[in-house]
Scaffold this motif. Structure first.
Motif, PDB file in Angstrom:
ATOM      1  N   ARG A  36      20.536  -6.924  59.349  1.00  0.00           N
ATOM      2  CA  ARG A  36      21.077  -6.849  57.997  1.00  0.00           C
ATOM      3  C   ARG A  36      19.971  -6.621  56.989  1.00  0.00           C
ATOM      4  O   ARG A  36      20.184  -5.991  55.960  1.00  0.00           O
ATOM      5  CB  ARG A  36      21.880  -8.115  57.671  1.00  0.00           C
ATOM      6  CG  ARG A  36      23.188  -8.139  58.426  1.00  0.00           C
ATOM      7  CD  ARG A  36      24.148  -9.181  57.904  1.00  0.00           C
ATOM      8  NE  ARG A  36      24.868  -8.706  56.738  1.00  0.00           N
ATOM      9  CZ  ARG A  36      26.022  -8.067  56.784  1.00  0.00           C
ATOM     10  NH1 ARG A  36      26.582  -7.791  57.932  1.00  0.00           N
ATOM     11  NH2 ARG A  36      26.618  -7.710  55.670  1.00  0.00           N
ATOM     12  N   ARG A  37      18.778  -7.115  57.307  1.00  0.00           N
ATOM     13  CA  ARG A  37      17.649  -6.878  56.427  1.00  0.00           C
ATOM     14  C   ARG A  37      17.327  -5.394  56.418  1.00  0.00           C
ATOM     15  O   ARG A  37      17.134  -4.792  55.356  1.00  0.00           O
ATOM     16  CB  ARG A  37      16.458  -7.694  56.943  1.00  0.00           C
ATOM     17  CG  ARG A  37      15.254  -7.716  56.064  1.00  0.00           C
ATOM     18  CD  ARG A  37      15.504  -8.531  54.797  1.00  0.00           C
ATOM     19  NE  ARG A  37      14.428  -8.331  53.852  1.00  0.00           N
ATOM     20  CZ  ARG A  37      13.357  -9.089  53.771  1.00  0.00           C
ATOM     21  NH1 ARG A  37      13.213 -10.104  54.597  1.00  0.00           N
ATOM     22  NH2 ARG A  37      12.436  -8.833  52.872  1.00  0.00           N
ATOM     23  N   LEU A  91      19.276  -2.907  57.209  1.00  0.00           N
ATOM     24  CA  LEU A  91      20.353  -2.126  56.616  1.00  0.00           C
ATOM     25  C   LEU A  91      20.571  -2.461  55.148  1.00  0.00           C
ATOM     26  O   LEU A  91      21.478  -1.934  54.513  1.00  0.00           O
ATOM     27  CB  LEU A  91      21.660  -2.376  57.388  1.00  0.00           C
ATOM     28  CG  LEU A  91      21.693  -1.893  58.841  1.00  0.00           C
ATOM     29  CD1 LEU A  91      22.972  -2.359  59.515  1.00  0.00           C
ATOM     30  CD2 LEU A  91      21.598  -0.388  58.891  1.00  0.00           C
ATOM     31  N   LYS A  92      19.756  -3.332  54.610  1.00  0.00           N
ATOM     32  CA  LYS A  92      19.805  -3.725  53.205  1.00  0.00           C
ATOM     33  C   LYS A  92      21.180  -4.267  52.814  1.00  0.00           C
ATOM     34  O   LYS A  92      21.723  -3.926  51.767  1.00  0.00           O
ATOM     35  CB  LYS A  92      19.434  -2.547  52.292  1.00  0.00           C
ATOM     36  CG  LYS A  92      18.022  -2.045  52.468  1.00  0.00           C
ATOM     37  CD  LYS A  92      17.591  -1.277  51.227  1.00  0.00           C
ATOM     38  CE  LYS A  92      16.168  -0.755  51.276  1.00  0.00           C
ATOM     39  NZ  LYS A  92      15.747  -0.124  52.508  1.00  0.00           N
ATOM     40  N   ARG A  93      21.743  -5.101  53.676  1.00  0.00           N
ATOM     41  CA  ARG A  93      23.011  -5.732  53.345  1.00  0.00           C
ATOM     42  C   ARG A  93      22.796  -7.208  53.110  1.00  0.00           C
ATOM     43  O   ARG A  93      21.798  -7.779  53.522  1.00  0.00           O
ATOM     44  CB  ARG A  93      24.017  -5.554  54.480  1.00  0.00           C
ATOM     45  CG  ARG A  93      24.422  -4.119  54.670  1.00  0.00           C
ATOM     46  CD  ARG A  93      25.520  -3.977  55.688  1.00  0.00           C
ATOM     47  NE  ARG A  93      25.680  -2.567  56.011  1.00  0.00           N
ATOM     48  CZ  ARG A  93      26.118  -2.124  57.176  1.00  0.00           C
ATOM     49  NH1 ARG A  93      26.429  -2.977  58.123  1.00  0.00           N
ATOM     50  NH2 ARG A  93      26.244  -0.839  57.387  1.00  0.00           N
ATOM     51  N   LYS A  94      23.800  -7.852  52.512  1.00  0.00           N
ATOM     52  CA  LYS A  94      23.714  -9.276  52.233  1.00  0.00           C
ATOM     53  C   LYS A  94      23.634 -10.059  53.539  1.00  0.00           C
ATOM     54  O   LYS A  94      24.308  -9.738  54.501  1.00  0.00           O
ATOM     55  CB  LYS A  94      24.974  -9.722  51.471  1.00  0.00           C
ATOM     56  CG  LYS A  94      24.746 -10.795  50.458  1.00  0.00           C
ATOM     57  CD  LYS A  94      25.812 -10.792  49.375  1.00  0.00           C
ATOM     58  CE  LYS A  94      27.195 -11.024  49.940  1.00  0.00           C
ATOM     59  NZ  LYS A  94      27.513 -12.456  50.075  1.00  0.00           N
ATOM     60  N   GLN A  95      22.811 -11.106  53.576  1.00  0.00           N
ATOM     61  CA  GLN A  95      22.682 -11.918  54.775  1.00  0.00           C
ATOM     62  C   GLN A  95      23.964 -12.710  55.030  1.00  0.00           C
ATOM     63  O   GLN A  95      24.542 -13.273  54.110  1.00  0.00           O
ATOM     64  CB  GLN A  95      21.506 -12.896  54.621  1.00  0.00           C
ATOM     65  CG  GLN A  95      20.161 -12.236  54.788  1.00  0.00           C
ATOM     66  CD  GLN A  95      20.020 -11.556  56.139  1.00  0.00           C
ATOM     67  OE1 GLN A  95      20.706 -11.900  57.085  1.00  0.00           O
ATOM     68  NE2 GLN A  95      19.150 -10.572  56.222  1.00  0.00           N
ATOM     69  N   THR A  96      24.381 -12.749  56.291  1.00  0.00           N
ATOM     70  CA  THR A  96      25.605 -13.477  56.626  1.00  0.00           C
ATOM     71  C   THR A  96      25.383 -14.504  57.728  1.00  0.00           C
ATOM     72  O   THR A  96      26.331 -15.029  58.284  1.00  0.00           O
ATOM     73  CB  THR A  96      26.708 -12.511  57.114  1.00  0.00           C
ATOM     74  OG1 THR A  96      26.169 -11.725  58.159  1.00  0.00           O
ATOM     75  CG2 THR A  96      27.201 -11.640  55.992  1.00  0.00           C
ATOM     76  N   GLN A 105      27.008  -5.602  64.182  1.00  0.00           N
ATOM     77  CA  GLN A 105      26.428  -5.185  62.909  1.00  0.00           C
ATOM     78  C   GLN A 105      26.539  -3.703  62.659  1.00  0.00           C
ATOM     79  O   GLN A 105      26.799  -3.279  61.528  1.00  0.00           O
ATOM     80  CB  GLN A 105      24.958  -5.616  62.827  1.00  0.00           C
ATOM     81  CG  GLN A 105      24.778  -7.116  62.696  1.00  0.00           C
ATOM     82  CD  GLN A 105      25.596  -7.694  61.561  1.00  0.00           C
ATOM     83  OE1 GLN A 105      25.807  -7.061  60.537  1.00  0.00           O
ATOM     84  NE2 GLN A 105      26.084  -8.897  61.755  1.00  0.00           N
ATOM     85  N   GLY A 133      29.729  -2.842  61.102  1.00  0.00           N
ATOM     86  CA  GLY A 133      30.035  -3.371  59.784  1.00  0.00           C
ATOM     87  C   GLY A 133      29.946  -4.873  59.655  1.00  0.00           C
ATOM     88  O   GLY A 133      30.176  -5.412  58.592  1.00  0.00           O
ATOM     89  N   GLY A 134      29.609  -5.576  60.746  1.00  0.00           N
ATOM     90  CA  GLY A 134      29.439  -7.010  60.613  1.00  0.00           C
ATOM     91  C   GLY A 134      30.703  -7.774  60.960  1.00  0.00           C
ATOM     92  O   GLY A 134      31.604  -7.270  61.607  1.00  0.00           O
ATOM     93  N   THR A 153      34.521 -13.116  51.324  1.00  0.00           N
ATOM     94  CA  THR A 153      33.742 -12.719  52.501  1.00  0.00           C
ATOM     95  C   THR A 153      34.599 -11.754  53.320  1.00  0.00           C
ATOM     96  O   THR A 153      35.678 -11.375  52.899  1.00  0.00           O
ATOM     97  CB  THR A 153      33.350 -13.939  53.358  1.00  0.00           C
ATOM     98  OG1 THR A 153      34.539 -14.629  53.723  1.00  0.00           O
ATOM     99  CG2 THR A 153      32.430 -14.858  52.596  1.00  0.00           C
TER     100      THR A 153
END
Lengths: 319, 434
Positions: A65-66, A68-73, A112, A115-116, B362
């Motif tokens: 996620r880091r 891909l510059k997405r919010k950490q989940t 991931q 899309g997570g 979410t």
């Protein structure tokens, strides 16, 4: 003054207490009895395996996620659940580098890159388990035998160890039903003790985290097909991954249908496929394949079982 | 019949802290702001001008359009202005401002003469009563204006399934005889055959009291229908289905399927108009929430500002961060406390920061809880996703316009997705044809 401003948001202004993170936490608690039994039967290595899986799953999720510059989940704890589940389907002595590949497939590729959380097309554990099984068949079918296990299983120590379902397929001596129920057998950490899985199922159902529809249909169809085919239904349910798959994978909300009828079809399909593959296919433990197959059918099942909206008898307007 | 037929629903926290608190009259404020657009009624035209002296119950605004409904002064005093003010709908509406003389002098009373059905409907109109159970606020006389003979069933709505609300419950506890006598009047005037008084099973005392009153009077065509305490039981679709097994189709009203639904407080207010001549000038509301010092049920004059009501009830216990007209699941959050109450406002809730903080959205985990919550059998997560993806075809083909805006889907969602918000927007697009 900033603080005196009232919050204006759209209704509803209160929400139900249960949220995604608390569901994951309850799932982790429900997996603990099986883990404790695995440590007892298979030794300390079971704990190390689980810790490695969880660590690498969290790490891969964070790094991906880091990048891909997405919010950490990672705080929603779904990676922890995937890690524990993965360690439950792998042999405890699997070389660590293979385990890490499994974590990579489950978290990075299946989850991931699509899309997570909520977007994976199939159960990450199922896909990772299958890829490892096909890539490293020898290591993935070598099981640890300890002296806590029952005689039927101890006898296979020389030939690389067998799970109860292997013994059944080879028409060798199989453990008694009592030994199966409590789990004095070998196999992946999550497929040892029916009793421990059932405790986990109880926790999940009491806390209303899962719908019991899919697990009951999965187990039910296994029982019915066993009886028709003349096998012992108790053994068929306790052996292999039927209980683990039905309680923890067939109840996974993301990859199973959303309607009750859909969930029932899912469970039924898994049971039929598992029994079919047990009888006719190469790999004795076919639960992962059954789950993957039904996961892929899930979007279509959702469309077919969509609830009907009552719009009245006269078809004035759009219908 | 009602035991097994229920539309899908959710279980909510009841929070009925004020149950058992009898309704007390509030201290009349210095000023009221009576809105001229209330509920679904057409905007009324003022019949008074600044400087006029008015009395309680005096007609101060009306409209001769089909959905018009008269508005009466809730206080005695002097009209000090006709101004534009932000109402609870968020729009700037016309309000008549009256400086009260705190004496509550009543206007001249004329008891309505009711000899036939038309008289009855005219009297209902003159009482100024509109729907008092939700935000809709349909004029009561419009509900009664169905073709004679097409409606045979009356449902009196005493369910009150929203959290915190107890004003309907306490109305039932205080006036059982009056409510039942008015029901008989309505049934005679409109030639109805049967009546269900729908009460949720968390109100045992009201159920017992009404059963006793019905038994004492030997009435056979009025029954108490005990319904489960779920949400949204008080909404028309769920209520009618639970009591009669009938469903409304697209664009249908209850009258189209032979049913008329009235809130229990509206029944009481009608009885008070017919027997005492006083039109709708005040109503009971529940004031609650963790930021309120003394939760209670009060009878407030129409048009009293929420800030005045809160002050009269003992003020805040904690700094308030959210004020809501209506219940917590279906209510409207106010921008300021200086918003006047209308005939439809049944609850005022004040939440502190802890209670008002909502979690962020979410990812959807496809758990299907929203599907199991929707009384109209929609698939909320699919509609919300389609709305986000601008898929107008999907939204129209999958009946987004059947949504009743109950918010049960958003309530139950573990991912805290604002499903009902998106579906409401999608519904607007479908209805307006985009």
């Amino acid at each position: 003054m900033e603080d005196k401003k009232l919050i204006i948001s759209s209704a509803p202004h209160i929400v139900a207490a249960k949220d995604t993170t608390s569901m994951m936490q309850t799932t982790i608690v429900a997996l603990m009895p099986s883990l404790l039994w695995a440590i007892y039967i298979l030794g300390f290595r079971a704990l190390i395996q689980t810790v490695i899986c969880v660590f690498f799953c969290i790490a891969f999720e964070w790094v991906t996620r880091r990048i891909l510059k997405r919010k950490q989940t990672v705080q929603d704890m779904s990676a922890v659940v995937t890690g524990i589940m993965l360690s439950f389907v792998l042999p405890v002595n699997l070389p660590i580098w293979m385990t890490i590949i499994g974590c990579f497939i489950a978290i990075v590729i299946v989850k991931q890159l699509f899309g997570g959380l909520g977007c994976n097309f199939a159960n990450p554990t199922a896909v990772a388990g299958i890829v490892l099984l096909i890539s490293f068949p020898k290591e993935m079918t070598t099981w640890v035998i300890t002296d806590k296990m029952c005689p039927a299983v101890l006898a296979t120590a020389a030939t690389g160890g067998s799970t109860p379902i292997d013994l059944f397929t080879n028409a060798s001596n199989i453990p008694t039903n009592l030994q199966m129920f409590f789990g004095f057998v070998s196999g992946p950490a999550g497929e040892l003790s029916a009793f421990m899985i059932l405790i986990g199922a109880f926790i999940l159902i009491i806390k209303k985290v899962i719908d019991p529809v899919a697990p009951i249909c999965f187990i039910g169809s296994v029982i019915i097909i066993s009886v028709i085919a003349g096998y012992d239904p108790f053994f068929q349910v306790c052996a292999g991954g039927v209980l683990l798959g039905s309680v923890f994978m067939a109840s996974d909300p993301v990859t199973t249908p959303t309607t009750y009828l859909g969930k029932a079809i899912f469970g039924l399909g898994c049971g039929v496929l598992t029994m079919f593959m047990r009888r006719f296919a190469t790999y004795p433990d076919s639960m992962l394949f059954a789950i993957l197959f039904m996961n892929i059918l899930t979007p279509q099942i959702n469309v077919l079982t969509r609830s009907k909206v009552y719009t009245g008898n006269k078809t004035g307007g759009k219908e | 019949m009602a035991l097994f037929n229920h539309l899908k629903n959710v279980n909510i926290l009841q929070n009925k802290r004020t149950a058992g608190m009898t309704i007390i009259p509030i201290i009349i404020p210095n000023r009221v702001y009576i809105p001229l657009t209330q509920g679904k009624c057409d905007t009324a035209h003022p019949l008074v001008k600044p400087g006029d002296v008015v009395r309680v119950g005096q007609l101060i605004a009306d409209s001769d359009t089909p959905m018009g409904c008269p508005i009466h002064s809730s206080v005695s005093g002097t009209v000090s202005g006709i101004v534009n003010l932000m109402s609870s709908s968020g729009k700037n509406d016309i309000h008549i401002v009256i400086d009260t003389d705190k004496q509550q002098l009543p206007t001249d009373i004329h008891l309505p003469q009711i000899t036939n059905r038309d008289d009855f409907i005219a009297a209902t109109r003159a009482s100024g009563i509109i729907g008092m159970g939700g935000h809709a606020g349909m004029p009561l006389y419009r509900k009664f204006s169905f073709e004679p003979g097409t409606v045979k069933t009356l449902i009196v709505n005493g369910t009150e399934s929203e959290s915190f609300s107890t004003c309907d419950h306490m109305t039932m506890m205080s006036y059982p005889k009056e409510i039942i006598s008015c029901i008989r009047l309505i049934m005679d005037a409109l030639e109805l055959n049967e009546c269900f008084i729908a009460i949720e099973d968390n109100k045992d005392d009201a159920i017992g009291l009404f059963n006793k009153t019905i038994l004492e009077n030997g009435i056979s065509n009025i029954k108490v229908e005990v319904l489960p305490s779920v949400y949204p039981q008080s909404e028309d679709n769920s209520l009618i289905f639970s009591c009669t097994g009938k469903r409304m189709g697209k664009d249908e009203t209850p009258a189209d399927i032979g049913v008329v639904v009235i809130n229990v407080m509206a029944v009481l207010k009608l009885q008070q108009y017919i027997t005492m001549g006083m039109p709708l000038v005040s109503r009971a509301i529940t004031i609650d929430g963790d930021a309120i010092a003394k939760p209670q049920n009060v009878e407030v004059p129409i048009g009293m500002l929420a800030s005045d009501i809160i002050e009269s009830c003992g003020g805040y216990a904690k700094p308030v961060k959210k004020i809501i007209f209506g219940g917590p699941i279906n209510g409207i959050a106010l921008p300021t406390p200086e918003v006047p109450t209308t005939k439809t406002v049944s609850t005022i809730l004040c939440f502190s920061k802890e209670a008002a903080d909502m979690n962020e959205e979410t990812a959807c985990i496809r758990c299907g809880r929203c599907v199991n919550a929707c009384p109209m059998n929609l698939m909320p997560y699919e509609l919300a996703d389609a709305y986000d993806a601008d898929d107008f075809e999907f939204v129209a083909n999958h009946h987004a316009d059947m949504c009743i805006e109950c918010n049960a889907c958003s309530y139950i969602c573990p991912a805290r997705r604002q499903l009902s918000f998106r579906i409401k927007r999608a519904k607007e697009e479908v209805i307006n044809g985009r």
